[in-house]
Design a protein around this motif. Structure first.
Motif, mmCIF file in Angstrom:
data_model
loop_
_atom_site.group_PDB
_atom_site.id
_atom_site.type_symbol
_atom_site.label_atom_id
_atom_site.label_comp_id
_atom_site.label_asym_id
_atom_site.label_seq_id
_atom_site.Cartn_x
_atom_site.Cartn_y
_atom_site.Cartn_z
ATOM 1 N N MET A 1 0.834 -1.209 0.000
ATOM 2 C CA MET A 1 0.000 0.000 0.000
ATOM 3 C C MET A 1 0.869 1.260 0.000
ATOM 4 O O MET A 1 0.553 2.244 -0.676
ATOM 5 C CB MET A 1 -0.925 0.006 1.224
ATOM 6 C CG MET A 1 -2.034 -1.057 1.152
ATOM 7 S SD MET A 1 -3.189 -0.746 -0.204
ATOM 8 C CE MET A 1 -3.907 0.789 0.328
ATOM 9 N N SER A 2 1.977 1.202 0.754
ATOM 10 C CA SER A 2 2.856 2.369 0.797
ATOM 11 C C SER A 2 3.478 2.650 -0.560
ATOM 12 O O SER A 2 3.550 3.804 -1.006
ATOM 13 C CB SER A 2 3.956 2.141 1.839
ATOM 14 O OG SER A 2 4.832 3.243 1.857
ATOM 15 N N SER A 3 3.917 1.595 -1.256
ATOM 16 C CA SER A 3 4.507 1.795 -2.585
ATOM 17 C C SER A 3 3.462 2.266 -3.595
ATOM 18 O O SER A 3 3.749 3.093 -4.468
ATOM 19 C CB SER A 3 5.161 0.504 -3.065
ATOM 20 O OG SER A 3 4.188 -0.533 -3.172
ATOM 21 N N CYS A 4 2.230 1.789 -3.487
ATOM 22 C CA CYS A 4 1.166 2.235 -4.395
ATOM 23 C C CYS A 4 0.858 3.718 -4.197
ATOM 24 O O CYS A 4 0.680 4.478 -5.151
ATOM 25 C CB CYS A 4 -0.089 1.409 -4.179
ATOM 26 S SG CYS A 4 0.032 -0.298 -4.732
ATOM 27 N N HIS A 5 0.811 4.142 -2.937
ATOM 28 C CA HIS A 5 0.565 5.564 -2.668
ATOM 29 C C HIS A 5 1.723 6.436 -3.132
ATOM 30 O O HIS A 5 1.520 7.588 -3.555
ATOM 31 C CB HIS A 5 0.298 5.760 -1.170
ATOM 32 C CG HIS A 5 -1.101 5.389 -0.762
ATOM 33 N ND1 HIS A 5 -2.207 6.152 -1.060
ATOM 34 C CD2 HIS A 5 -1.569 4.326 -0.061
ATOM 35 C CE1 HIS A 5 -3.302 5.592 -0.573
ATOM 36 N NE2 HIS A 5 -2.940 4.463 0.052
ATOM 37 N N ALA A 6 2.954 5.951 -3.039
ATOM 38 C CA ALA A 6 4.110 6.719 -3.532
ATOM 39 C C ALA A 6 4.031 6.914 -5.054
ATOM 40 O O ALA A 6 4.299 8.001 -5.579
ATOM 41 C CB ALA A 6 5.399 6.014 -3.135
ATOM 42 N N SER A 9 1.289 9.503 -5.725
ATOM 43 C CA SER A 9 1.735 10.858 -5.407
ATOM 44 C C SER A 9 2.636 11.425 -6.503
ATOM 45 O O SER A 9 2.507 12.590 -6.911
ATOM 46 C CB SER A 9 2.472 10.863 -4.062
ATOM 47 O OG SER A 9 2.992 12.135 -3.774
#
Length: 477
Positions: A1-6, A9
């Motif tokens: 999820m963190s990589s998808c949000h990065a 962005s």
């Protein structure tokens, strides 16, 4: 999820925020810069026009005139070029405004699709067609913008070539003839404002006609205001101090007048003709320019010599009016009476040729000075302001049964050779009216007409001087 949000962005920053920032910092700043340049060019042009308007009419200086004229030409050309580029940029901004809204939205949608592709492949199938259509619309707008820019650039080049002669403040009258049939006109004029007994200032304002009114608008104002009611007004060219191309407008009641300065001789004549046409209320007709052309042409034909006196009056007489067959010729003395056919009389035998027309009554300098063959007649005597007759004699109208006073206006006078023929009166009035129309003279001197059983008197209302006296023998004749 963190990589998808990065990833989301980064995509939003590149595809959504960057186009908006670029539109704000590059395109909008360019418009503001062009606006400032156009404002500076306009100020330079106004300054050049101000220096040109102040050219001395009495002290001609070819070098100064050449420098000022060149300055006006350069500043006007610069203002025109800056204006056209500024308007071109404004039109281009209308297209960029659409793109600036569509491209960030497209980038946002693409970033969201990429974000949700990892979890939902179905969304990709539903939005692909929509995104394709939006992308095609953006490309179409870009193509229209490029085509419109090319067209505007070509138009700018054509306008620069065609407008080059107009940069000169006083254009050649052979290339740009005066239009005397206008019923509407607008442009900048210098208005004289009295600041003292002998001093005055000149303000440059935008003037335009609106119906029967002359409107003025100062620079920076949202709308114009009423300067003068020009229905039934009078307008004429005047020599005003050290300024050229000046004309004066006087209201119909004579209570208000204004002196204005045009930029060129062409504008000077067109403003006078336009206000003259409006004063005659030609603008109220169905085809004002055609009516003005017909009226002005009639004014020019009115003083054109015609073969015979009879032909000139054929169109002016009512149907069925009998024409006199004889006329008696006299000239300030006794030439006797002679009967002749009116059709055989020429203009020279009725009206004295090459004599000036008098549009005002000259006050007499002595009492009972007789006239010398003028339609205006004789001189007169000054009446006592306290109601007593001069020299202690009895007043001529004291015992008269009829004693009536009328307010009249003096039309004009010219020398004639016949004193009792009504056709001479028609011819004289026609020539005086034609001369007034050609020279734009519409103001008439006001007088008081005193009618008694013994005589007619024309009295100056200001000085109480008797300008004209017609005794009872003249009335009986």
């Amino acid at each position: 999820m963190s990589s998808c949000h990065a990833v989301l962005s980064t995509q939003l920053a590149d595809a959504m925020m960057f186009p908006i920032t670029q539109f704000k910092e590059r395109d909008l700043k360019e418009i503001l810069t062009l606006k400032e340049v156009f404002q500076i060019a306009s100020n330079d042009h106004d300054a050049a026009i101000h220096r040109y308007s102040r050219l001395s009419k009495k002290r001609e200086n070819d070098k100064a005139k050449y420098e000022v004229t060149e300055d006006v030409y350069t500043s006007r050309k610069k203002q025109h070029q800056t204006m056209m580029h500024y308007f071109c940029a404004l039109n281009t901004l209308q297209y960029k405004k659409k793109i600036a809204l569509l491209e960030p939205l497209l980038g946002y949608m693409q970033a969201q699709i990429s974000f949700f592709k990892m979890g939902s492949e179905n969304l990709n199938e539903q939005l692909e067609e929509f995104l394709t259509n939006i992308g095609a619309s953006v490309q179409n707008v870009r193509r229209e913008m490029d085509s419109d820019i090319e067209t505007m650039q070509q138009t700018i080049e054509d306008l620069e070539i065609a407008s080059d002669p107009l940069y000169v403040p006083d254009p050649d009258p052979m290339k740009f003839p005066v239009n005397r049939n206008l019923t509407r006109k607008a442009g900048y004029l210098n208005a004289r404002n009295k600041t003292g007994l002998v001093s005055s200032t000149w303000d440059r304002q935008f003037y335009f006609t609106q119906g029967g009114n002359l409107m003025s608008q100062a620079r920076g104002d949202v709308a114009g205001g009423l300067a003068m009611d020009i229905d039934n007004c009078s307008v004429m060219a005047v020599d005003c101090e050290d300024r050229r191309y000046c004309f004066q407008i006087t209201s119909f009641d004579g209570k208000k007048s204004s002196i204005l300065q045009a930029e060129s001789k062409k504008d000077h004549e067109e403003w006078i003709c336009t206000i003259n046409n409006i004063s005659k209320q030609i603008y109220l007709s169905e085809n004002p320019e055609e009516t003005a052309a017909r009226v002005n042409q009639s004014a020019l034909e009115a003083v054109t010599p015609s073969p015979s006196f009879q032909q000139r009056h054929e169109s002016l007489r009512p149907v069925g009016q009998s024409r006199p067959s004889t006329a008696r010729t006299s000239s300030s003395g006794s030439l006797g009476s002679e009967s002749t056919n009116l059709a055989a009389l020429s203009l020279d035998s009725l009206v004295a040729p090459d004599t000036p027309i008098q549009f005002d009554i000259i006050s007499p300098v002595c009492e009972d000075q007789p006239g010398q063959g003028k339609a205006s007649g004789q001189g007169g005597r000054r009446t006592n302001p306290f109601g007593e007759s001069g020299g202690g004699t009895k007043s001529e109208t004291e015992d008269s049964i009829l004693h009536q006073l009328f307010i009249v206006r003096f039309l004009g006078s010219m020398e004639v050779k016949s004193d009792n023929n009504p056709d001479v009166v028609y011819e004289t009035m026609r020539q005086i009216l034609a001369a007034r129309a050609i020279h734009n003279i519409f103001r008439m001197t006001e007088s008081h007409l005193l009618v008694t059983c013994d005589c007619l008197k024309l009295i100056d209302p200001q000085t109480q001087v008797t300008r004209l006296t017609v005794s009872s023998p003249c009335l009986k004749r």
